[in-house]
Design a protein around this motif. Structure first.
Motif, PDB file in Angstrom:
ATOM      1  N   GLY A  12       0.815  -1.212   0.000  1.00  0.00           N
ATOM      2  CA  GLY A  12       0.000   0.000   0.000  1.00  0.00           C
ATOM      3  C   GLY A  12       0.849   1.262   0.000  1.00  0.00           C
ATOM      4  N   LEU A  13       1.901   1.300   0.818  1.00  0.00           N
ATOM      5  CA  LEU A  13       2.801   2.460   0.851  1.00  0.00           C
ATOM      6  C   LEU A  13       3.487   2.663  -0.498  1.00  0.00           C
ATOM      7  N   LEU A 179      -3.664  10.187  17.326  1.00  0.00           N
ATOM      8  CA  LEU A 179      -5.072  10.359  16.978  1.00  0.00           C
ATOM      9  C   LEU A 179      -5.614   9.140  16.242  1.00  0.00           C
ATOM     10  N   MET A 180      -4.773   8.522  15.394  1.00  0.00           N
ATOM     11  CA  MET A 180      -5.229   7.370  14.617  1.00  0.00           C
ATOM     12  C   MET A 180      -5.339   6.110  15.470  1.00  0.00           C
ATOM     13  N   LYS A 181      -4.846   6.162  16.701  1.00  0.00           N
ATOM     14  CA  LYS A 181      -5.068   5.049  17.623  1.00  0.00           C
ATOM     15  C   LYS A 181      -6.364   5.242  18.416  1.00  0.00           C
ATOM     16  N   ARG A 182      -6.832   6.484  18.443  1.00  0.00           N
ATOM     17  CA  ARG A 182      -8.109   6.772  19.100  1.00  0.00           C
ATOM     18  C   ARG A 182      -9.258   6.761  18.085  1.00  0.00           C
ATOM     19  N   PHE A 183      -9.019   7.370  16.919  1.00  0.00           N
ATOM     20  CA  PHE A 183      -9.983   7.364  15.829  1.00  0.00           C
ATOM     21  C   PHE A 183      -9.389   6.546  14.679  1.00  0.00           C
ATOM     22  N   SER A 184     -10.161   6.343  13.617  1.00  0.00           N
ATOM     23  CA  SER A 184      -9.639   5.603  12.461  1.00  0.00           C
ATOM     24  C   SER A 184      -8.802   6.528  11.578  1.00  0.00           C
ATOM     25  N   PRO A 185      -7.877   5.960  10.766  1.00  0.00           N
ATOM     26  CA  PRO A 185      -7.136   6.789   9.811  1.00  0.00           C
ATOM     27  C   PRO A 185      -8.051   7.570   8.871  1.00  0.00           C
ATOM     28  N   LEU A 186      -9.163   6.963   8.456  1.00  0.00           N
ATOM     29  CA  LEU A 186     -10.115   7.647   7.581  1.00  0.00           C
ATOM     30  C   LEU A 186     -10.726   8.853   8.285  1.00  0.00           C
ATOM     31  N   TYR A 187     -11.105   8.697   9.533  1.00  0.00           N
ATOM     32  CA  TYR A 187     -11.702   9.782  10.317  1.00  0.00           C
ATOM     33  C   TYR A 187     -10.710  10.938  10.472  1.00  0.00           C
ATOM     34  N   VAL A 188      -9.473  10.613  10.819  1.00  0.00           N
ATOM     35  CA  VAL A 188      -8.448  11.636  11.015  1.00  0.00           C
ATOM     36  C   VAL A 188      -8.170  12.362   9.704  1.00  0.00           C
ATOM     37  N   ILE A 237      -5.961   7.858   2.575  1.00  0.00           N
ATOM     38  CA  ILE A 237      -6.543   6.775   3.368  1.00  0.00           C
ATOM     39  C   ILE A 237      -5.596   5.583   3.441  1.00  0.00           C
ATOM     40  N   VAL A 238      -5.053   5.168   2.298  1.00  0.00           N
ATOM     41  CA  VAL A 238      -4.161   4.001   2.271  1.00  0.00           C
ATOM     42  C   VAL A 238      -2.868   4.299   3.018  1.00  0.00           C
ATOM     43  N   TRP A 239      -2.302   5.488   2.814  1.00  0.00           N
ATOM     44  CA  TRP A 239      -1.032   5.827   3.475  1.00  0.00           C
ATOM     45  C   TRP A 239      -1.197   5.849   4.992  1.00  0.00           C
ATOM     46  N   ASN A 240      -2.218   6.529   5.483  1.00  0.00           N
ATOM     47  CA  ASN A 240      -2.401   6.632   6.928  1.00  0.00           C
ATOM     48  C   ASN A 240      -2.719   5.283   7.566  1.00  0.00           C
ATOM     49  N   ALA A 241      -3.546   4.471   6.884  1.00  0.00           N
ATOM     50  CA  ALA A 241      -3.854   3.141   7.413  1.00  0.00           C
ATOM     51  C   ALA A 241      -2.610   2.271   7.468  1.00  0.00           C
ATOM     52  N   SER A 242      -1.782   2.328   6.432  1.00  0.00           N
ATOM     53  CA  SER A 242      -0.552   1.529   6.393  1.00  0.00           C
ATOM     54  C   SER A 242       0.453   2.036   7.412  1.00  0.00           C
ATOM     55  N   MET A 243       0.561   3.360   7.550  1.00  0.00           N
ATOM     56  CA  MET A 243       1.493   3.940   8.511  1.00  0.00           C
ATOM     57  C   MET A 243       1.118   3.542   9.935  1.00  0.00           C
ATOM     58  N   LEU A 244      -0.182   3.472  10.210  1.00  0.00           N
ATOM     59  CA  LEU A 244      -0.631   3.068  11.540  1.00  0.00           C
ATOM     60  C   LEU A 244      -0.214   1.638  11.847  1.00  0.00           C
ATOM     61  N   ARG A 245      -0.250   0.758  10.842  1.00  0.00           N
ATOM     62  CA  ARG A 245       0.031  -0.666  11.062  1.00  0.00           C
ATOM     63  C   ARG A 245       1.519  -0.962  11.199  1.00  0.00           C
ATOM     64  N   ALA A 248       5.264   4.911  11.944  1.00  0.00           N
ATOM     65  CA  ALA A 248       5.567   6.119  11.169  1.00  0.00           C
ATOM     66  C   ALA A 248       6.999   6.128  10.653  1.00  0.00           C
ATOM     67  N   THR A 249       7.938   5.635  11.455  1.00  0.00           N
ATOM     68  CA  THR A 249       9.342   5.682  11.047  1.00  0.00           C
ATOM     69  C   THR A 249       9.581   4.865   9.791  1.00  0.00           C
ATOM     70  N   ARG A 250       9.139   3.593   9.780  1.00  0.00           N
ATOM     71  CA  ARG A 250       9.329   2.752   8.605  1.00  0.00           C
ATOM     72  C   ARG A 250       8.532   3.264   7.405  1.00  0.00           C
ATOM     73  N   ALA A 251       7.301   3.701   7.666  1.00  0.00           N
ATOM     74  CA  ALA A 251       6.453   4.163   6.563  1.00  0.00           C
ATOM     75  C   ALA A 251       7.070   5.350   5.844  1.00  0.00           C
ATOM     76  N   ASN A 252       7.679   6.268   6.582  1.00  0.00           N
ATOM     77  CA  ASN A 252       8.204   7.472   5.952  1.00  0.00           C
ATOM     78  C   ASN A 252       9.390   7.202   5.045  1.00  0.00           C
ATOM     79  N   PHE A 253      10.113   6.109   5.256  1.00  0.00           N
ATOM     80  CA  PHE A 253      11.193   5.777   4.326  1.00  0.00           C
ATOM     81  C   PHE A 253      10.647   5.429   2.945  1.00  0.00           C
ATOM     82  N   PHE A 254       9.382   5.038   2.851  1.00  0.00           N
ATOM     83  CA  PHE A 254       8.798   4.733   1.551  1.00  0.00           C
ATOM     84  C   PHE A 254       8.533   5.998   0.738  1.00  0.00           C
TER      85      PHE A 254
END
Length: 304
Positions: A12-13, A179-188, A237-245, A248-254
Motif C-alpha cells: 500500500g505504501l 489520533l489514529m489510535k483513538r480514531f480511524s485513519p479515515l476519520y483523522v 486513506i491508504v497511506w495513513n492506514a498503512s502507517m498506523l500498522r 511512522a518511522t518505517r512508513a516514511n522511508f517509503f
C-alpha cells in the motif's frame, strides 16, 4: 501482526508513493492553467465530500467532539494549508532537483529522530542500514538527473523552504499517529483535510478570476480528477492506514519511492532522460526498503 499480512501495508505504501511520484507530471500539466495554490485547493476541496461520504458509509458517524476541534484545526492548518503552500513556493524559488532532495531525503530521518518523543518506536540497526541505503539511492536518483543540485544564492529561499517542509512534514505525520489510535485513519484524514481546505481558501481569492473556466479541456479535468481521487482520497486513506500498522518511522522511508516514480513518469511521458546514476539509485533504494520491510517483530516475552 503476521508477516504475510504486513506485506499488504508495505505494498500500500509503495502504491501511494507511485501515485504521488506520477503526480509530478500530472500536476505540471494542470498548473499550466491553474495558479499553484488554486490547483492545490481544488484538489482538497473536491475530495472533502467524498471523504465524508466514505466515512459515513464505513463508520456510520462523522461528528467531531468539541474538545478535539482545536487539535484537528492545528493539524489541518499546518499539515495541509501551510505545508502544501510551502511545497509549492519551494518549487517556485529553487530548482526541482533541490526541492525534491531537500524535501524528500531528510523527511524520514527527522521522523526517526522525533519518533521516540511521540511514539514507542525503537530505532533498530536494520532500520538504520536500510534507511541509509534508501537515502543514498534517492540522492542518486535526484542528482543523477539533468538538473543536478544548485546551491547558488538565488535558490537559498526555496532551499530553506524545502528543508523546513521535511521537518514540519515529519512532525505532522507523528502528531497524527496518536489520533489514529483513538480514531480511524479515515476519520483523522477527513477532518484535518476539511480544516486545511477552510484555512487555504483565503489564499486562493486572487486566482479565481485568472482561469478561463469555459476553455478547460481533457488535460485539465484529468489532472484535477487524478489529484482528487487517486492522490488525495485513495492516497491519504491508504497511506495513513498503512502507517498506523507498520509505524511512522518505517512508513516514511517509503517516501523515497516518490522521486523514483517521478523520474520514471518523466521518462515515459515527457521524454526526459533516465541516467545510469538514477538506475543505480533506484536499485540501491529498493534494496534498502526491502531490507527494512523484511524485519520481523521481536517476540513478546511470556511471563512465568
Amino acid at each position: 501482526m503476521k508477516q504475510e499480512k504486513k506485506w499488504v501495508f508495505y505494498i500500500g505504501l509503495a502504491m501511494v508513493a507511485a501515485f504521488w511520484g506520477m503526480n509530478f507530471g500530472v500536476s505540471r500539466k494542470g498548473m499550466e492553467t491553474f495558479d499553484p495554490v488554486l490547483f492545490s485547493f481544488l484538489r482538497f476541496a473536491i475530495a472533502i465530500p467524498f471523504f465524508f461520504l466514505i466515512l459515513k458509509l464505513k463508520e456510520g458517524r462523522i461528528g467531531l467532539p468539541l474538545n478535539m476541534v482545536p487539535r484537528f484545526m492545528l493539524l489541518g492548518f499546518f499539515g495541509v494549508t501551510v505545508l502544501e503552500i510551502m511545497v509549492l513556493y519551494s518549487i517556485k524559488y529553487t530548482t526541482l532537483a533541490n526541492a525534491s532532495l531537500l524535501n524528500v531525503a531528510p523527511w524520514p530521518i527527522f521522523a526517526a529522530l522525533f519518533g521516540p518523543f511521540f511514539l514507542r518506536e525503537r530505532i533498530t540497526s536494520r532500520l538504520v542500514t536500510g534507511g541509509i541505503a534508501s537515502m543514498v539511492g534517492v540522492c542518486f536518483i535526484i542528482l543523477g538527473g539533468g538538473a543536478g543540485l544548485d546551491m547558488s544564492s538565488d535558490n537559498m529561499l526555496g532551499n530553506l523552504l524545502a528543508f523546513v517542509v521535511s521537518i514540519m512534514g515529519s512532525l505532522y505525520n507523528l502528531a497524527c499517529m496518536p489520533l489514529m489510535k483513538r480514531f480511524s485513519p479515515l476519520y483523522v484524514s477527513t477532518w484535518y483535510t476539511a480544516f486545511g481546505v477552510l484555512f487555504m481558501f483565503p489564499f486562493t481569492l486572487p486566482s479565481w478570476g485568472k482561469v478561463d473556466w469555459l476553455a478547460l479541456g481533457n488535460n485539465e479535468y484529468t489532472a484535477v480528477l487524478f489529484n482528487v481521487f487517486v492522490c488525495t482520497v485513495i492516497g491519504f486513506i491508504v497511506w495513513n492506514a498503512s502507517m498506523l500498522r507498520i509505524g511512522a518511522t518505517r512508513a516514511n522511508f517509503f517516501r523515497y519511492l516518490v522521486p523514483a516514480f517521478a523520474a520514471g513518469a518523466g521518462y515515459l511521458f515527457f521524454d526526459e532522460a533516465f541516467s545510469g546514476w538514477q538506475l543505480a539509485g533506484t536499485v540501491c533504494m529498493a534494496a534498502g526498503l526491502v531490507w527494512i520491510s523484511l524485519e520481523r517483530p521481536e517476540p513478546t516475552p511470556v511471563s512465568a
